[in-house]
Design a protein around this motif. Structure first.
Motif, PDB file in Angstrom:
ATOM      1  N   GLN A  54      54.978 -19.429  -6.720  1.00  0.00           N
ATOM      2  CA  GLN A  54      54.393 -19.856  -5.747  1.00  0.00           C
ATOM      3  C   GLN A  54      53.898 -18.999  -4.441  1.00  0.00           C
ATOM      4  O   GLN A  54      53.276 -18.825  -4.007  1.00  0.00           O
ATOM      5  CB  GLN A  54      55.420 -21.135  -5.418  1.00  0.00           C
ATOM      6  N   ILE A  55      54.860 -18.210  -3.907  1.00  0.00           N
ATOM      7  CA  ILE A  55      54.726 -17.237  -2.499  1.00  0.00           C
ATOM      8  C   ILE A  55      53.305 -16.542  -3.253  1.00  0.00           C
ATOM      9  O   ILE A  55      52.506 -16.381  -2.212  1.00  0.00           O
ATOM     10  CB  ILE A  55      55.729 -16.741  -2.782  1.00  0.00           C
ATOM     11  N   ILE A  56      53.433 -15.874  -4.390  1.00  0.00           N
ATOM     12  CA  ILE A  56      52.018 -15.687  -4.109  1.00  0.00           C
ATOM     13  C   ILE A  56      50.203 -15.988  -4.026  1.00  0.00           C
ATOM     14  O   ILE A  56      49.549 -15.968  -3.440  1.00  0.00           O
ATOM     15  CB  ILE A  56      51.463 -14.435  -5.660  1.00  0.00           C
ATOM     16  N   VAL A  57      51.074 -17.046  -5.506  1.00  0.00           N
ATOM     17  CA  VAL A  57      49.612 -18.433  -5.268  1.00  0.00           C
ATOM     18  C   VAL A  57      49.242 -19.109  -3.462  1.00  0.00           C
ATOM     19  O   VAL A  57      48.275 -19.243  -3.362  1.00  0.00           O
ATOM     20  CB  VAL A  57      49.991 -19.637  -6.209  1.00  0.00           C
ATOM     21  N   GLY A  58      50.370 -19.287  -3.042  1.00  0.00           N
ATOM     22  CA  GLY A  58      49.772 -19.808  -1.225  1.00  0.00           C
ATOM     23  C   GLY A  58      49.693 -18.121  -0.314  1.00  0.00           C
ATOM     24  O   GLY A  58      48.098 -18.728  -0.464  1.00  0.00           O
ATOM     25  N   GLN A  61      45.647 -18.263  -2.031  1.00  0.00           N
ATOM     26  CA  GLN A  61      44.713 -19.025  -1.887  1.00  0.00           C
ATOM     27  C   GLN A  61      43.865 -18.825  -0.400  1.00  0.00           C
ATOM     28  O   GLN A  61      43.147 -19.128   0.097  1.00  0.00           O
ATOM     29  CB  GLN A  61      44.965 -20.223  -1.856  1.00  0.00           C
ATOM     30  N   PHE A  62      44.699 -18.180   0.131  1.00  0.00           N
ATOM     31  CA  PHE A  62      44.652 -17.875   1.852  1.00  0.00           C
ATOM     32  C   PHE A  62      43.653 -16.962   2.139  1.00  0.00           C
ATOM     33  O   PHE A  62      42.654 -17.120   2.936  1.00  0.00           O
ATOM     34  CB  PHE A  62      46.130 -17.588   2.692  1.00  0.00           C
ATOM     35  N   LEU A  63      43.741 -15.919   0.901  1.00  0.00           N
ATOM     36  CA  LEU A  63      43.209 -14.815   0.387  1.00  0.00           C
ATOM     37  C   LEU A  63      41.596 -15.172   0.065  1.00  0.00           C
ATOM     38  O   LEU A  63      40.490 -14.638   0.683  1.00  0.00           O
ATOM     39  CB  LEU A  63      43.449 -13.886  -0.156  1.00  0.00           C
ATOM     40  N   GLY A  64      41.404 -16.293  -0.523  1.00  0.00           N
ATOM     41  CA  GLY A  64      40.378 -16.406  -1.526  1.00  0.00           C
ATOM     42  C   GLY A  64      39.463 -17.067  -0.341  1.00  0.00           C
ATOM     43  O   GLY A  64      38.290 -16.933  -0.277  1.00  0.00           O
ATOM     44  N   VAL A 265      53.650  -9.109  -1.206  1.00  0.00           N
ATOM     45  CA  VAL A 265      54.928  -8.521  -1.166  1.00  0.00           C
ATOM     46  C   VAL A 265      56.216  -8.901  -1.826  1.00  0.00           C
ATOM     47  O   VAL A 265      56.735  -8.648  -2.696  1.00  0.00           O
ATOM     48  CB  VAL A 265      54.672  -7.473  -0.672  1.00  0.00           C
ATOM     49  N   VAL A 266      56.663 -10.020  -1.001  1.00  0.00           N
ATOM     50  CA  VAL A 266      58.154 -10.732  -0.909  1.00  0.00           C
ATOM     51  C   VAL A 266      57.565 -11.309  -2.225  1.00  0.00           C
ATOM     52  O   VAL A 266      58.896 -11.620  -2.890  1.00  0.00           O
ATOM     53  CB  VAL A 266      58.481 -11.647   0.605  1.00  0.00           C
ATOM     54  N   GLY A 267      56.586 -12.644  -2.519  1.00  0.00           N
ATOM     55  CA  GLY A 267      56.305 -12.898  -3.589  1.00  0.00           C
ATOM     56  C   GLY A 267      56.392 -12.112  -5.496  1.00  0.00           C
ATOM     57  O   GLY A 267      57.222 -12.352  -5.901  1.00  0.00           O
ATOM     58  N   MET A 339      26.186 -18.193  -9.998  1.00  0.00           N
ATOM     59  CA  MET A 339      27.306 -17.604  -9.261  1.00  0.00           C
ATOM     60  C   MET A 339      28.274 -18.148  -8.957  1.00  0.00           C
ATOM     61  O   MET A 339      28.865 -18.897  -8.839  1.00  0.00           O
ATOM     62  CB  MET A 339      27.503 -17.462  -7.510  1.00  0.00           C
ATOM     63  N   ILE A 340      29.681 -17.660  -9.789  1.00  0.00           N
ATOM     64  CA  ILE A 340      31.067 -17.691  -9.939  1.00  0.00           C
ATOM     65  C   ILE A 340      31.711 -16.704  -9.226  1.00  0.00           C
ATOM     66  O   ILE A 340      31.803 -15.148  -8.527  1.00  0.00           O
ATOM     67  CB  ILE A 340      30.292 -16.705 -11.251  1.00  0.00           C
ATOM     68  N   LEU A 341      32.166 -17.411  -8.313  1.00  0.00           N
ATOM     69  CA  LEU A 341      33.358 -16.373  -6.725  1.00  0.00           C
ATOM     70  C   LEU A 341      34.310 -16.222  -7.347  1.00  0.00           C
ATOM     71  O   LEU A 341      35.038 -16.315  -8.652  1.00  0.00           O
ATOM     72  CB  LEU A 341      33.237 -17.990  -5.737  1.00  0.00           C
ATOM     73  N   PRO A 342      34.167 -14.961  -6.690  1.00  0.00           N
ATOM     74  CA  PRO A 342      35.964 -14.467  -7.115  1.00  0.00           C
ATOM     75  C   PRO A 342      37.383 -15.039  -7.225  1.00  0.00           C
ATOM     76  O   PRO A 342      37.345 -16.250  -6.295  1.00  0.00           O
ATOM     77  CB  PRO A 342      35.978 -13.504  -6.044  1.00  0.00           C
ATOM     78  N   GLY A 343      37.897 -15.537  -8.260  1.00  0.00           N
ATOM     79  CA  GLY A 343      39.370 -16.338  -8.236  1.00  0.00           C
ATOM     80  C   GLY A 343      40.337 -15.581  -8.099  1.00  0.00           C
ATOM     81  O   GLY A 343      40.159 -14.490  -8.758  1.00  0.00           O
ATOM     82  N   MET A 344      41.099 -15.891  -6.577  1.00  0.00           N
ATOM     83  CA  MET A 344      42.119 -14.220  -6.521  1.00  0.00           C
ATOM     84  C   MET A 344      43.216 -14.437  -6.831  1.00  0.00           C
ATOM     85  O   MET A 344      43.956 -13.587  -7.442  1.00  0.00           O
ATOM     86  CB  MET A 344      42.388 -14.446  -5.027  1.00  0.00           C
ATOM     87  N   LEU A 345      43.697 -15.864  -7.548  1.00  0.00           N
ATOM     88  CA  LEU A 345      44.444 -16.056  -8.327  1.00  0.00           C
ATOM     89  C   LEU A 345      44.596 -15.362 -10.074  1.00  0.00           C
ATOM     90  O   LEU A 345      45.273 -14.968 -10.406  1.00  0.00           O
ATOM     91  CB  LEU A 345      45.058 -17.525  -8.512  1.00  0.00           C
TER      92      LEU A 345
END
Length: 419
Positions: A54-58, A61-64, A265-267, A339-345
């Motif tokens: 969940q930490i990584i996902v959050g 999502q911001f990065l995306g 990194v914490v995630g 056009m498919i946008l990069p999905g960071m997850l």
């Protein structure tokens, strides 16, 4: 009762895996104290794993969001959660019944055939059931026909895909204790095949030699920070402070981006700690299932269980898969695809796992070059699925997992041919 069983029990992965651990410990005739301890520690480990996720996902999502704003990208999003939400409104009962039947089919195949894998990734099971219900419904299937066909397809995939990936998983883990239960397996095979052609397995991502002044980067988490900080800061600079106001809460926008990189990194740290605790309990407990219920069975688990075996490869796979998805985003519209946008997850979890496969077969080069090819592949597949999903009102969103997409494309065109 069925709604409670499916939506409140089977859909909760921590409960499902801890119940399976409990059954395994009972089958091993452990004491009550050992059963309670093993069951609770399995759930604890899984919840720690989810907390890290969940930490990584959050942060991703911001990065995306920042990535899309910074480089003015507009296109179709790979968001299986959105599709599942839409499908639940129309096909909630059918999807739930397909998921239950698929698990039963999985157990039957594992019990009575030489393919002994039991798929335990709850969200993966839901995504596969969803694509079967949505595409089957669009193809004219209704009621019991839709449920039975969807259940047989999803249950068969739950055994087949771990079996296909297992030779690589054995190479990565050095044992046959666990399998991979993640419906991005075709992408992993693409990366492994590319790594076989262009890689050099003697030069692993985990054995990179650094000058003495940079030896601190041998620490996985420190090196991860060094890599992730510019990945977050660069698009943030291009996005600008005005866009960032909705995120920062008064903090300087670059400081906020910096902290998001550290949170990532914490995630990862939390996720890997949960994986170690979870595997320490579920693998011994599952032997009880193997001995009593489905002899010689192997648990197929979500992709983070492989991360501790090659953590550097995870980051290499993530970075180069992202590069591949950006290239695909720019190239495929030129040849008439969406056009498919990069999905960071997807880029992190599927790309990171693909990086482990690439490293196992072809070292750093296999993880890097293979990652670019993997990124192109997971951008192409969603673009090919768009025409199939359009008639269900899903023009601006598509699935993200390669195995799920492949089933959607094949099922859609087969049903169209019969109609």
């Amino acid at each position: 009762m069925l709604h409670f069983l499916v939506n409140d029990i089977l859909s909760q992965a921590p409960i499902l895996v801890s119940l399976i651990a409990c059954i395994g410990l009972i089958a091993l005739k452990k004491s009550i104290g050992q059963i309670v301890s093993g069951t609770m520690k399995t759930m604890l480990g899984f919840l720690v794993l989810l907390a890290g996720t969940q930490i990584i996902v959050g942060t991703l999502q911001f990065l995306g969001d920042v990535f899309q704003e910074a480089f003015a990208m507009r296109g179709i999003v790979t968001d299986v959660g959105a599709i599942a939400g839409i499908a639940q409104q129309t096909l909630g009962r059918e999807t739930a019944l397909i998921m239950v039947l698929a698990f039963a089919v999985n157990l039957l195949i594992a019990r009575f055939t030489p393919i002994k894998y039991i798929f335990l990734t709850g969200q993966g099971s839901l995504w596969m059931a969803t694509v079967c219900s949505v595409v089957g419904y669009m193809g004219g299937l209704r009621g019991l026909t839709l449920i039975i066909l969807g259940g047989v397809i999803a249950g068969s995939m739950a055994v087949l895909m771990p079996a296909i990936a297992q030779p690589f998983v054995r190479k990565i883990t050095g044992s046959n204790d666990i399998a991979l239960g993640h419906y991005c397996t075709l992408g992993y095979l693409v990366q492994a095949g590319t790594a076989k052609l262009v890689g050099n397995k003697e030069k692993s991502t985990e054995d990179i030699n650094l000058p003495k002044s940079l030896e601190f980067l041998q620490d996985t988490y420190l090196s991860m920070m060094v890599v992730m900080i510019p990945i977050y800061l660069i698009p943030t600079v291009f996005a600008g402070p005005a866009f960032m106001e909705t995120y920062t809460g008064g903090m300087h926008y670059l400081v906020f981006a910096f902290m998001q990189a550290i949170q990532f990194v914490v995630g990862v740290y939390v996720l890997l700690a949960g994986v170690r605790l979870f595997l320490g309990e579920i693998v011994p407990a599952f032997k009880g299932i193997a001995q009593r219920v489905v002899p010689n069975s192997v648990p197929a688990l979500d992709c983070p269980v492989l991360f501790p075996y090659a953590p550097n490869a995870v980051i290499v796979g993530f970075i180069f898969t992202t590069i591949g998805t950006v290239i695909g985003m720019l190239f495929f519209p030129v040849i008439g695809l969406a056009m498919i946008l990069p999905g960071m997850l997807t880029n992190f979890f599927a790309g990171g796992t693909a990086g482990i496969f690439g490293n196992a077969i072809g070292g750093f080069r296999g993880a890097a070059i293979g990652g670019i090819v993997h990124g192109l592949f997971i951008t192409l597949l969603p673009a090919l699925l768009i025409p199939v999903l359009g008639s269900f009102g899903l023009e601006n969103v598509t699935f993200s997992d390669s195995d799920v997409i492949t089933i959607g494309i094949l099922l859609g065109y087969v049903l169209e041919w019969f109609n």
